[in-house]
Design a protein around this motif. Structure first.
Motif, PDB file in Angstrom:
ATOM      1  N   CYS A 166      36.285  19.861 -46.597  1.00 11.22           N
ATOM      2  CA  CYS A 166      37.574  20.526 -46.719  1.00 11.22           C
ATOM      3  C   CYS A 166      37.885  20.695 -48.209  1.00 11.22           C
ATOM      4  CB  CYS A 166      38.645  19.660 -46.054  1.00 11.22           C
ATOM      5  SG  CYS A 166      40.323  20.337 -46.135  1.00 11.22           S
ATOM      6  N   CYS A 167      38.828  21.563 -48.531  1.00 11.82           N
ATOM      7  CA  CYS A 167      39.228  21.697 -49.935  1.00 11.82           C
ATOM      8  C   CYS A 167      39.874  20.422 -50.460  1.00 11.82           C
ATOM      9  CB  CYS A 167      40.141  22.906 -50.125  1.00 11.82           C
ATOM     10  SG  CYS A 167      41.687  22.823 -49.239  1.00 11.82           S
ATOM     11  N   CYS A 168      40.325  19.534 -49.587  1.00 12.46           N
ATOM     12  CA  CYS A 168      40.894  18.252 -50.020  1.00 12.46           C
ATOM     13  C   CYS A 168      39.808  17.217 -50.305  1.00 12.46           C
ATOM     14  CB  CYS A 168      41.882  17.719 -48.983  1.00 12.46           C
ATOM     15  SG  CYS A 168      41.101  16.990 -47.518  1.00 12.46           S
ATOM     16  N   GLY A 169      38.554  17.524 -49.930  1.00 11.49           N
ATOM     17  CA  GLY A 169      37.435  16.621 -50.205  1.00 11.49           C
ATOM     18  C   GLY A 169      36.936  15.840 -49.007  1.00 11.49           C
ATOM     19  N   ARG A 170      37.707  15.815 -47.931  1.00 14.99           N
ATOM     20  CA  ARG A 170      37.270  15.092 -46.738  1.00 14.99           C
ATOM     21  C   ARG A 170      36.195  15.867 -45.984  1.00 14.99           C
ATOM     22  NH1 ARG A 170      43.079  14.537 -46.440  1.00 14.99           N
ATOM     23  NH2 ARG A 170      43.688  12.391 -46.893  1.00 14.99           N
ATOM     24  N   THR A 171      35.408  15.126 -45.202  1.00 16.02           N
ATOM     25  CA  THR A 171      34.376  15.746 -44.372  1.00 16.02           C
ATOM     26  C   THR A 171      35.023  16.398 -43.155  1.00 16.02           C
ATOM     27  OG1 THR A 171      32.790  14.084 -45.085  1.00 16.02           O
ATOM     28  CG2 THR A 171      32.262  15.280 -43.071  1.00 16.02           C
ATOM     29  N   LEU A 172      34.579  17.626 -42.865  1.00 19.02           N
ATOM     30  CA  LEU A 172      35.081  18.323 -41.675  1.00 19.02           C
ATOM     31  C   LEU A 172      34.286  17.890 -40.453  1.00 19.02           C
ATOM     32  CD1 LEU A 172      35.429  21.952 -43.076  1.00 19.02           C
ATOM     33  CD2 LEU A 172      37.277  20.342 -42.556  1.00 19.02           C
ATOM     34  N   GLY A 173      34.978  17.726 -39.358  1.00 14.45           N
ATOM     35  CA  GLY A 173      34.314  17.390 -38.103  1.00 14.45           C
ATOM     36  C   GLY A 173      33.790  18.629 -37.402  1.00 14.45           C
ATOM     37  N   ALA A 174      33.321  18.449 -36.174  1.00 14.70           N
ATOM     38  CA  ALA A 174      32.692  19.518 -35.399  1.00 14.70           C
ATOM     39  C   ALA A 174      33.633  20.680 -35.095  1.00 14.70           C
ATOM     40  CB  ALA A 174      32.131  18.950 -34.101  1.00 14.70           C
ATOM     41  N   VAL A 175      34.946  20.429 -35.065  1.00 19.15           N
ATOM     42  CA  VAL A 175      35.891  21.501 -34.760  1.00 19.15           C
ATOM     43  C   VAL A 175      36.435  22.163 -36.031  1.00 19.15           C
ATOM     44  CG1 VAL A 175      36.553  20.575 -32.516  1.00 19.15           C
ATOM     45  CG2 VAL A 175      37.810  19.881 -34.561  1.00 19.15           C
ATOM     46  N   PHE A 176      35.935  21.768 -37.178  1.00 16.37           N
ATOM     47  CA  PHE A 176      36.290  22.361 -38.478  1.00 16.37           C
ATOM     48  C   PHE A 176      37.782  22.262 -38.789  1.00 16.37           C
ATOM     49  CE2 PHE A 176      32.450  24.701 -37.092  1.00 16.37           C
ATOM     50  CZ  PHE A 176      31.580  24.159 -38.030  1.00 16.37           C
ATOM     51  N   ARG A 177      38.390  21.145 -38.358  1.00 18.68           N
ATOM     52  CA  ARG A 177      39.774  20.844 -38.710  1.00 18.68           C
ATOM     53  C   ARG A 177      39.784  19.548 -39.498  1.00 18.68           C
ATOM     54  NH1 ARG A 177      41.441  21.621 -33.105  1.00 18.68           N
ATOM     55  NH2 ARG A 177      41.508  23.865 -32.851  1.00 18.68           N
ATOM     56  N   CYS A 178      40.596  19.515 -40.541  1.00 21.00           N
ATOM     57  CA  CYS A 178      40.680  18.333 -41.392  1.00 21.00           C
ATOM     58  C   CYS A 178      41.938  17.545 -41.058  1.00 21.00           C
ATOM     59  CB  CYS A 178      40.699  18.762 -42.861  1.00 21.00           C
ATOM     60  SG  CYS A 178      40.678  17.367 -44.006  1.00 21.00           S
ATOM     61  N   THR A 179      41.911  16.271 -41.347  1.00 20.72           N
ATOM     62  CA  THR A 179      43.088  15.430 -41.131  1.00 20.72           C
ATOM     63  C   THR A 179      44.247  15.841 -42.033  1.00 20.72           C
ATOM     64  OG1 THR A 179      42.230  13.773 -42.658  1.00 20.72           O
ATOM     65  CG2 THR A 179      41.750  13.444 -40.315  1.00 20.72           C
ATOM     66  N   CYS A 180      43.964  16.609 -43.099  1.00 18.76           N
ATOM     67  CA  CYS A 180      45.037  17.084 -43.986  1.00 18.76           C
ATOM     68  C   CYS A 180      45.778  18.271 -43.370  1.00 18.76           C
ATOM     69  CB  CYS A 180      44.483  17.458 -45.361  1.00 18.76           C
ATOM     70  SG  CYS A 180      43.598  19.029 -45.414  1.00 18.76           S
ATOM     71  N   GLY A 181      45.229  18.827 -42.263  1.00 10.28           N
ATOM     72  CA  GLY A 181      45.868  19.953 -41.588  1.00 10.28           C
ATOM     73  C   GLY A 181      45.159  21.283 -41.786  1.00 10.28           C
ATOM     74  N   ALA A 182      44.225  21.363 -42.734  1.00 12.28           N
ATOM     75  CA  ALA A 182      43.504  22.621 -42.970  1.00 12.28           C
ATOM     76  C   ALA A 182      42.502  22.875 -41.850  1.00 12.28           C
ATOM     77  CB  ALA A 182      42.785  22.570 -44.313  1.00 12.28           C
ATOM     78  N   SER A 183      42.299  24.161 -41.532  1.00 11.88           N
ATOM     79  CA  SER A 183      41.337  24.570 -40.514  1.00 11.88           C
ATOM     80  C   SER A 183      40.372  25.587 -41.104  1.00 11.88           C
ATOM     81  CB  SER A 183      42.049  25.203 -39.320  1.00 11.88           C
ATOM     82  OG  SER A 183      42.833  24.249 -38.652  1.00 11.88           O
ATOM     83  N   TYR A 184      39.158  25.583 -40.573  1.00 15.39           N
ATOM     84  CA  TYR A 184      38.092  26.466 -41.048  1.00 15.39           C
ATOM     85  C   TYR A 184      37.356  27.020 -39.847  1.00 15.39           C
ATOM     86  CZ  TYR A 184      38.940  23.987 -45.408  1.00 15.39           C
ATOM     87  OH  TYR A 184      39.528  23.456 -46.528  1.00 15.39           O
ATOM     88  N   GLN A 185      36.561  28.049 -40.076  1.00 12.31           N
ATOM     89  CA  GLN A 185      35.675  28.544 -39.034  1.00 12.31           C
ATOM     90  C   GLN A 185      34.310  28.810 -39.648  1.00 12.31           C
ATOM     91  OE1 GLN A 185      37.466  32.128 -37.529  1.00 12.31           O
ATOM     92  NE2 GLN A 185      36.426  33.435 -39.001  1.00 12.31           N
ATOM     93  N   LEU A 186      33.308  28.756 -38.825  1.00 10.30           N
ATOM     94  CA  LEU A 186      31.937  29.054 -39.231  1.00 10.30           C
ATOM     95  C   LEU A 186      31.658  30.505 -38.883  1.00 10.30           C
ATOM     96  CD1 LEU A 186      29.381  27.767 -40.432  1.00 10.30           C
ATOM     97  CD2 LEU A 186      28.676  27.210 -38.102  1.00 10.30           C
ATOM     98  N   SER A 187      31.295  31.301 -39.897  1.00 12.48           N
ATOM     99  CA  SER A 187      31.007  32.720 -39.680  1.00 12.48           C
ATOM    100  C   SER A 187      29.759  33.085 -40.482  1.00 12.48           C
ATOM    101  CB  SER A 187      32.207  33.563 -40.147  1.00 12.48           C
ATOM    102  OG  SER A 187      31.903  34.930 -40.058  1.00 12.48           O
ATOM    103  N   GLN A 188      28.734  33.511 -39.782  1.00 13.32           N
ATOM    104  CA  GLN A 188      27.452  33.885 -40.415  1.00 13.32           C
ATOM    105  C   GLN A 188      26.951  32.785 -41.330  1.00 13.32           C
ATOM    106  OE1 GLN A 188      28.245  37.687 -42.234  1.00 13.32           O
ATOM    107  NE2 GLN A 188      28.316  38.731 -40.272  1.00 13.32           N
TER     108      GLN A 188
END
Length: 184
Positions: free
Chosen positions: A156-178
């Motif tokens: 995550c941009c906060c430095g934590r490791t993202l889990g399988a659902v690409f959501r961080c405990t800080c509240g940020a979300s991501y998606q895997l694209s290409q």
């Protein structure tokens, strides 16, 4: 410009240092070095002519940033990190020497005692684990560890490791694209 210089730091008058930057004991900043605003350059760091350091960058103790290395804004560099700028070093420089530039993009973190080979890019908000030996590009938001450095997950941009659902405990979300992580 107003910056803090420890009484035992060496800062060449023709180095460019941004406002609010702190340069601590036994640091050596050479002529032609560029350091942005609000940086923290800790004890024993060395910044060479041709090195460019962005704003809000932290260099922990004993980091050398050589000619050809650019650190973008918000980069963290752990103690003892080694940046390489010569793939074929010799004690004398010949006319055949080629400077291979290294870019560390915004918000990346490099753990203590990592080694970063020249001619590569470490991506935005990437994380390089302590002691890793980085010999190829690290994509944005990727975590690499080991020797040689290998993929170990997404950050995550906060430095934590993202889990399988690409959501961080800080509240940020991501998606895997290409095969790339994209913040939502």
């Amino acid at each position: 410009m107003s910056f803090l210089k420890h009484e035992r730091a060496l800062v060449h008058p023709n180095a460019k240092i941004g406002d609010g930057t702190r340069i601590w004991a036994n640091a050596n900043i050479l002529e032609g070095a560029i350091i942005g605003e609000h940086c923290n350059i800790c004890d024993g760091c060395y910044v060479e002519k041709g090195a460019v350091i962005g704003n809000h960058v932290t260099l922990k103790n004993g980091v050398a940033v050589f000619d050809g290395v650019t650190l973008a804004d918000d980069v963290f560099v752990g103690a003892g990190v080694a940046f390489i700028n010569d793939r074929n070093p010799r004690s004398h420089r010949s006319d055949a020497w080629v400077l291979e530039k290294t870019l560390v993009q915004k918000g990346a973190t490099i753990g203590a005692n990592a080694t970063v080979m020249c001619g590569i890019t470490i991506g935005t908000y990437a994380v390089v684990g302590a002691g890793a030996v980085v010999v190829k590009n690290v994509p944005d938001y990727n975590i690499v560890i080991g020797n040689p450095a290998k993929w170990a997950g997404y950050a995550c941009c906060c430095g934590r490791t993202l889990g399988a659902v690409f959501r961080c405990t800080c509240g940020a979300s991501y998606q895997l694209s290409q095969s790339k992580i994209i913040p939502l």
